[in-house]
Design a protein around this motif. Structure first.
Motif, PDB file in Angstrom:
ATOM      1  N   SER A  72       0.851  -1.196   0.000  1.00  0.00           N
ATOM      2  CA  SER A  72       0.000   0.000   0.000  1.00  0.00           C
ATOM      3  C   SER A  72       0.879   1.236   0.000  1.00  0.00           C
ATOM      4  N   PRO A  73       0.302   2.429  -0.245  1.00  0.00           N
ATOM      5  CA  PRO A  73       1.099   3.658  -0.225  1.00  0.00           C
ATOM      6  C   PRO A  73       1.259   4.257   1.167  1.00  0.00           C
ATOM      7  N   TYR A  74       0.786   3.553   2.202  1.00  0.00           N
ATOM      8  CA  TYR A  74       0.771   4.111   3.549  1.00  0.00           C
ATOM      9  C   TYR A  74       1.786   3.432   4.464  1.00  0.00           C
ATOM     10  N   VAL A  75       2.272   4.192   5.432  1.00  0.00           N
ATOM     11  CA  VAL A  75       2.865   3.626   6.634  1.00  0.00           C
ATOM     12  C   VAL A  75       1.775   3.603   7.689  1.00  0.00           C
ATOM     13  N   THR A  76       1.569   2.449   8.298  1.00  0.00           N
ATOM     14  CA  THR A  76       0.523   2.285   9.304  1.00  0.00           C
ATOM     15  C   THR A  76       1.157   2.160  10.687  1.00  0.00           C
ATOM     16  N   ILE A  77       0.599   2.893  11.653  1.00  0.00           N
ATOM     17  CA  ILE A  77       1.074   2.829  13.038  1.00  0.00           C
ATOM     18  C   ILE A  77      -0.108   2.452  13.920  1.00  0.00           C
ATOM     19  N   GLN A  78       0.117   1.524  14.831  1.00  0.00           N
ATOM     20  CA  GLN A  78      -0.956   0.992  15.666  1.00  0.00           C
ATOM     21  C   GLN A  78      -0.615   1.095  17.151  1.00  0.00           C
ATOM     22  N   ASN A  79      -1.676   1.120  17.947  1.00  0.00           N
ATOM     23  CA  ASN A  79      -1.604   0.942  19.399  1.00  0.00           C
ATOM     24  C   ASN A  79      -1.344   2.218  20.189  1.00  0.00           C
ATOM     25  N   PHE A  80      -1.663   3.381  19.626  1.00  0.00           N
ATOM     26  CA  PHE A  80      -1.732   4.607  20.417  1.00  0.00           C
ATOM     27  C   PHE A  80      -3.204   4.933  20.666  1.00  0.00           C
ATOM     28  N   PRO A  81      -3.541   5.597  21.778  1.00  0.00           N
ATOM     29  CA  PRO A  81      -4.938   5.918  22.082  1.00  0.00           C
ATOM     30  C   PRO A  81      -5.559   6.809  21.006  1.00  0.00           C
ATOM     31  N   GLU A  82      -6.881   6.720  20.895  1.00  0.00           N
ATOM     32  CA  GLU A  82      -7.621   7.570  19.963  1.00  0.00           C
ATOM     33  C   GLU A  82      -7.320   9.041  20.231  1.00  0.00           C
ATOM     34  N   ASN A  83      -7.187   9.810  19.152  1.00  0.00           N
ATOM     35  CA  ASN A  83      -6.901  11.251  19.170  1.00  0.00           C
ATOM     36  C   ASN A  83      -5.439  11.579  19.480  1.00  0.00           C
ATOM     37  N   THR A  84      -4.587  10.563  19.657  1.00  0.00           N
ATOM     38  CA  THR A  84      -3.153  10.841  19.719  1.00  0.00           C
ATOM     39  C   THR A  84      -2.703  11.409  18.380  1.00  0.00           C
ATOM     40  N   VAL A  85      -1.866  12.443  18.414  1.00  0.00           N
ATOM     41  CA  VAL A  85      -1.385  13.094  17.200  1.00  0.00           C
ATOM     42  C   VAL A  85      -0.042  12.494  16.792  1.00  0.00           C
ATOM     43  N   CYS A  86       0.074  12.155  15.521  1.00  0.00           N
ATOM     44  CA  CYS A  86       1.326  11.618  14.976  1.00  0.00           C
ATOM     45  C   CYS A  86       1.887  12.613  13.962  1.00  0.00           C
ATOM     46  N   PHE A 111      -4.799   9.432  15.462  1.00  0.00           N
ATOM     47  CA  PHE A 111      -5.209   8.049  15.626  1.00  0.00           C
ATOM     48  C   PHE A 111      -6.734   7.959  15.743  1.00  0.00           C
ATOM     49  N   ASN A 112      -7.294   6.932  15.092  1.00  0.00           N
ATOM     50  CA  ASN A 112      -8.749   6.762  15.081  1.00  0.00           C
ATOM     51  C   ASN A 112      -9.204   5.840  16.213  1.00  0.00           C
TER      52      ASN A 112
END
Length: 331
Positions: free
Chosen positions: A155-169, A184-185
């Motif tokens: 895919s064209p994305y880098v995916t990051i997981q396991n931060f709380p919702e509304n955390t800003v990356c 984060f969703n």
């Protein structure tokens, strides 16, 4: 706590046109390749074509431009099936580009061209709801079409997981320039579209703007998946630590890896499972004899234990990628 790369974005470990049998793509074309330089040449004025059944993908390649483009000369990259096709075609001297990229996502195709492999220009897109069955190259010229590199990503994305919702990356390049900001969703995940493969790092902030974590400088590639882990573990294969680096290629269908506790506390009852998008059967064992879908182990501070991995290839899976899986560790 650390940010761990758990899945490499590459769908194919090697350059298909460099490592596959000529019978898999050459047909009647005159084709040569040099393993020492990594170059493949289409010499005759016709096409080469491979089976290509990925639903979503990013294909990025590097080629050599023709020295001269005559009135009828051209070269092209194409995807399609027995009815329709899409791709990139160059027909003029001043409109050649050394890098091509095509992505397909949600039944939409987008094409890009670049002179340096970093700064891409969008050259068009279209809806394409039909299944892609093949991919190929075609040329008409007195000069050879020379392919220098060829990669297929998930895919064209880098995916990051396991931060709380509304955390800003925040994504920064190696020169500390802020490139993109995402949030984060509800699934504790965020996806960042990569314009190119780059070196960069992430800064994570809570909803009030306070910094939670800053990653190391990373080699970021299309389709990579990272997880923010509460465990301080190292995964070791053939004497090399693969955690936080590009995952390695298992050399065989039955291998062993080592998991080491580098934390300041003991871990009890760690459950280790396999997650994979392939049809291969991938199982784990602590003794190299009895295999199952998951194993459980305790790790004291500084302790290491071997985990054996066995891959049973699906009869319909002709992909030479062996390591298309990730370890899932939880308590």
């Amino acid at each position: 706590m650390k940010l761990i790369k758990v899945k490499d974005g590459l769908l194919e470990v090697e350059n298909f046109f460099l490592t596959s049998s000529f019978s898999d793509f050459a047909g009647s074309a005159n084709v040569t390749r040099d393993m020492s330089t990594g170059k493949m040449k289409l010499i005759s004025n016709n096409k080469i074509e491979r089976n290509f059944t990925y639903t979503e993908f990013v294909v990025e390649l590097e080629k050599e431009n023709f020295n001269d483009v005559g009135i009828d000369d051209h070269c092209s990259l194409y995807f399609g099936n027995d009815k329709y096709a899409f791709g990139i075609r160059e027909m003029k001297q001043g409109e050649q580009h050394k890098f091509w990229k095509i992505l397909k996502e949600d039944n939409y195709v987008q094409a890009y061209a670049s002179d340096d492999g970093i700064n891409y220009t969008n050259i068009g897109g279209m809806n394409f709801i039909d299944a892609v069955l093949h991919q190929g190259f075609e040329k008409y010229s007195n000069e050879d079409f020379i392919l220098d590199n060829y990669k297929v990503y998930a895919s064209p994305y880098v995916t990051i997981q396991n931060f709380p919702e509304n955390t800003v990356c925040e994504l920064y390049d190696s020169n500390n320039n802020l490139l993109k900001t995402r949030t984060f969703n509800g699934d504790l995940e965020c996806k960042i579209f990569l314009d190119s493969n780059i070196q960069g790092y992430f800064i994570f902030k809570d909803s009030t703007g306070n910094q939670i974590y800053k990653s190391d400088l990373l080699d970021l590639k299309y389709g990579d998946v990272y997880v923010f882990s509460k465990y301080e573990l190292e995964v070791i294969y053939n004497g090399l630590v693969v955690t936080n680096t590009s995952p390695v290629v298992l050399k065989d269908l039955q291998e062993s890896i080592t998991i080491k506790n580098i934390d300041t506390k003991d871990y009890a009852g760690l459950k280790i499972e396999i997650q994979t998008a392939s049809d291969d059967l991938i199982q784990l064992s602590l003794d190299g004899s009895a295999y199952s879908d998951s194993v459980s182990l305790d790790l004291l501070q500084g302790q290491s234990k071997d985990v054996f991995v066995k891959i049973t290839k699906n009869v319909d899976n002709h992909n030479f990628s062996v390591r298309d899986f990730q370890l899932v560790i939880d308590e």
